[in-house]
Enzyme design. Structure first.
Site: not given
Length: 557
Positions: A220, A388, A390, A473, A481
């Site tokens: 709870h 992200d 990482d 890429g 980039t």
């Protein structure tokens, strides 16, 4: 408070309306917050009804377990508040017949009072009613008598056993006694990494420091039995299991079912890590884990954390756990086996493995590893702003892979680049691994040809690597980039080499040009990669991939 609700006063009803809209086998009573099976026989033909419930906020409990082989009806109160006796009585009338009803009740004062009063009222109306109290919270072993412990996530397993017994057509007394036996052999312990926010309150129920957890909490949103330091998942699992096993007297040769329950804010990734450790510890103690489940079964809104439940089982209770059931939240199955880890295909022999290291080559590349390790936090911060998050850990894995190469990998620059390409390909997931691997392989082939003076040969190899990234890429300078650092670096390197400058000076020019290119990315609108999804919101923060390129380039100086 940020929640996808309309009016906090109406969240329970609107939630129940959404649940039945998604489940054609369930129906919602018009005047009470009660979900029942949509199709029931006439009262005289009904089997024993199994009902449960409590406050909302525990989803998928309790409505998620209404279905064949589980609950006949579920009663919901307001968030973390017991339903009224009238609501429970209405549910009994709607679900039960002369065969009677079993109420599975979690051991909280409000639930005991309201379900208990409803049972008495139902009996007075001629509906035989039994109560099964679940008090599985072993965290309170030193705090209150066993009969006063709270009922928490293990209650779901009692739902399954009682529901299967009722579905089999057993009489009321046998269904109730079977459920009570299950409840008596059940122990649960929980840990929270943070609090949840009740919609009506609008703020968290308690505050935890970044390195604190609550051990032995209920369901709870309340604090636990004690506050402790945040530890690795394995250590927390060990603590919870130690308390459960000691309290339940479980040991070598005993048979159990395991429930790994998320409290609402814990991702499947972390629950799987917890399950892995729990199974390892139990098997290591000679305990047979006959069935196991992991997921969100009985939550505390969005609380981060989990609980572990152990139910002692025999052949009879296993048959009830395995009996067919059809309810939205019951995952079924539960059968497990010792994990199978298969060997991978044999690796191609590495001709560099037995060679002798060139200490200068190894020394320079180890400086790259050290620089990437030191830059982990900075790269993570940059990547979190527009990606992200990482990249820092990816570069750290790359550094670890570099350090793990055999001495022969450093016998000469071309061999080192080839070996490093393979290592990074295996160590770094996402886009960085393939980009660096293809660049290093292409550069190694150019170096291996041995053409040109030293600076010109390295400049040609560097250009070949950068071109390989471009081809793979599809990015180009200006897309924000890593190429916005690498392309200017390659151009400066080639120009300095053509001018006859020594290798070190030529490489210094490449590093300076790459750094300027990296700084310029802060003003660029991203066109490729995850940052492209942010559009102009990414402007102002330089590109993390370009930053990583300048880190290892500068380290080579």
């Amino acid at each position: 408070m940020k929640k996808l609700v309309n009016d906090p006063r109406h969240v329970v009803r609107e939630m129940l309306e959404g649940l039945v809209a998604l489940c054609p086998d369930q129906a919602l009573l018009a005047d009470e917050d009660v979900i029942v099976r949509a199709v029931l026989p006439e009262p005289g033909a009904r089997k024993v009804a199994v009902l449960s419930g409590g406050g909302a906020g525990h989803e998928p409990a309790h409505a998620g377990y209404v279905g064949q082989g589980l609950l006949t009806a579920a009663i919901s109160g307001d968030v973390f508040t017991s339903p009224s006796a009238d609501a429970v009585l209405t549910a009994i009338r709607a679900a039960a017949g002369p065969a009677g009803a079993v109420l599975v009740v979690k051991n909280y004062t409000g639930d005991r009072l309201n379900f208990g009063l409803a049972a008495e009222l139902a009996k007075a109306e001629g509906i035989p009613t039994e109560i099964v109290m679940v008090a599985d919270d072993v965290a309170l072993h030193d705090t209150v008598p066993a009969e006063r412990r709270r009922g928490i996530a293990g209650t779901v397993l009692v739902h399954k056993i009682a529901g299967a017994a009722a579905e089999a057509g057993w009489p009321l007394a046998r269904v109730a006694e079977t459920a009570r036996q299950a409840a008596g052999g059940l122990g649960t312990m929980g840990v929270a990494l943070g609090a949840c926010t009740v919609p009506a309150a609008g703020r968290p129920g308690f505050l935890l420091g970044d390195n604190e957890v609550e051990l032995g909490l209920g369901i709870h949103g309340e604090q636990g039995v004690r506050r402790g330091a945040l530890e690795a998942a394995d250590a927390l699992v060990d603590t919870m299991l130690e308390i459960i096993l000691k309290d339940q007297g479980l040991g070598d040769g005993d048979r159990v079912a395991l429930l790994v329950n998320g409290l609402g804010g814990t991702p499947p990734m972390e629950l799987a890590i917890v399950a892995r450790r729990a199974l390892t510890v139990l098997r290591g103690r000679g305990i047979r884990v006959e069935r196991a489940w992991s997921g969100n079964f009985l939550t505390a809104i969005e609380m981060p954390g989990c609980s572990l439940s152990l139910l002692e089982v025999d052949d009879d209770s296993l048959s009830l756990l395995d009996a067919p059931a059809a309810a939205p939240a019951w995952p079924g199955g539960g059968r497990i086996a010792v994990p199978k880890v298969l060997p991978g295909p044999a690796a191609v022999a590495d001709p560099a493995a037995a060679g002798i290291a060139d200490l200068q080559v190894r020394g320079r590349l180890f400086k790259v590893a050290a620089a990437l390790e030191a830059a982990e936090e900075r790269l993570t911060t940059l990547d979190s702003a527009a990606g992200d998050g990482d990249l820092g850990i990816s570069m750290l894995r790359g550094a670890e892979a570099l350090r793990a190469l055999p001495d022969g990998a450093f016998s000469d620059p071309a061999t080192a680049l080839t070996a490093l390409a393979g290592a990074l390909r295996r160590a770094i997931a996402g886009s960085s691994g393939p980009f660096y691997a293809v660049a290093l392989m292409r550069a190694a082939r150019v170096l291996d040809s041995g053409a040109g003076a030293e600076a010109e040969a390295y400049a040609a190899a560097f250009r070949a690597g950068v071109d390989a990234i471009t081809e793979l890429g599809g990015a180009k300078p200006g897309d924000r980039t890593m190429l916005d650092a690498l392309v200017p670096g390659a151009e400066a390197f080639e120009a300095a080499a053509r001018d006859g400058r020594p290798l070190t000076e030529a490489w210094r020019a490449a590093v300076e040009a790459a750094d300027k290119g990296f700084q310029a990315t802060a003003g660029m609108r991203p066109r490729l990669g995850r940052a492209a999804y942010l559009g102009d919101r990414a402007i102002g923060t330089p590109d993390a991939g370009a930053a990583a390129a300048t880190v290892w380039m500068r380290a080579l100086l």
